[in-house]
Write an enzyme that holds these catalytic residues in place. Sequence first.
Site, short mmCIF file in Angstrom:
data_model
loop_
_atom_site.label_atom_id
_atom_site.label_comp_id
_atom_site.label_asym_id
_atom_site.label_seq_id
_atom_site.Cartn_x
_atom_site.Cartn_y
_atom_site.Cartn_z
N SER A 1 35.07 43.66 36.34
CA SER A 1 34.67 44.64 35.01
C SER A 1 35.40 44.42 33.94
O SER A 1 36.78 44.17 33.92
CB SER A 1 34.39 45.92 35.50
OG SER A 1 34.39 46.92 34.36
N HIS A 2 35.08 44.99 32.71
CA HIS A 2 35.77 44.89 31.57
C HIS A 2 36.71 46.01 31.70
O HIS A 2 37.89 45.93 31.25
CB HIS A 2 35.07 44.98 30.24
CG HIS A 2 34.41 43.71 29.87
ND1 HIS A 2 33.56 42.91 30.55
CD2 HIS A 2 34.58 42.91 28.58
CE1 HIS A 2 33.41 41.81 29.93
NE2 HIS A 2 33.99 41.83 28.73
N SER A 3 36.44 46.96 32.61
CA SER A 3 37.43 48.01 32.65
C SER A 3 38.05 48.25 33.83
O SER A 3 37.50 48.12 34.95
CB SER A 3 36.46 49.42 32.50
OG SER A 3 37.00 50.38 33.17
N GLY B 1 38.63 44.35 28.74
CA GLY B 1 38.39 43.00 28.70
C GLY B 1 38.39 42.39 30.16
O GLY B 1 38.55 43.08 31.20
#
Lengths: 206, 132
Positions: B14-16, B49
Amino acid sequence: MVVLANAALIGGLIEVCREAIAANADHLSELDRAIGDGDHGINMRRGLEAVYAERSRLAELALPKALEEIGFTLVMSVGGAAGPLYGTLLIAIGRQLDGANGQHDFARALEHAIDAVARRGRASPGDKTLLDVLYPVHAEVVRRAGLAGISEQAERAARLTFGMRAMRGRAAFLGDRSIGHVDPGAKSCALMTAAICRFLEEQCPA
Amino acid sequence: MNPKSANVGIVIVSHSPLVAEGAADMVRQMVGDCVPLAWSGGNAEGGLGTHAAGILAAIERAWSDAGVAVFVDLGGAETNSEMAIEMLGEPRSGRVIICNAPLVEGAVMAAAEASGGAVLARVVATAQELSP
């Protein structure tokens, strides 16, 4: 065309690209804040610094191998979408030149590499990405334009992304609101193209 | 042989970092420890990211000879995952599949299927049934 010793060429290319990104990192992040996640400048600077840190090792390699290794370093350090895209570009150019048995056709290698970037990002010309700079640059290389011409075309192509509607990446979520901003990836690509052309021109004036 | 390595591995991207860790935590609590599981979230500096190096490391942590199913959120996660898989090299890269499935539901369903010893294609198909 290039008469430089290999090590000076590789070291020089790394240095001018790093400078071009470092000097424009804030501007690139600003462009990215408008339509992306605002970190393109930071990400690219981190990547070019990582490459710069390894420049003496890289300068010892043959150019195709050096390009491939620079690509890997960018993949591992840039992150975001830009890491895989720039990484794929350089790795593919390097591998293509490497497999050419000394019959180096840079235009052909570039074309092959740009196609690999398009596949990686599932993007096409006009989608408002770095491809909108890479394809025009390739066209200039094919028609054997001078270095100044290639550089100008790259900058013009980056400016043209201003009017485009983003079809890929975070900017695509904005739809029509992405129109009216220069694409940060196209801009970083034009900046490095211009820096490379300027460097080569200084090294081997016509 | 470690029984853990017999089951397909699961990687969550995940981006997080919080989303990735949270989703992995949910899988662990619902499915238990019999499936190799790892996550990668955030960029190299811990902000939002994704990055290929982190994903590559996660695939290594969750590696199973039965293969690995990867779950991603937004576009860049997929691009970076593809890059990471390529960097694994043959023949291992052929045994990692990015699933076209929702991150959380897909990972839970896939892990449940994997915990029963299903083959990679079966695990992936189960997760992808969730997508219209």
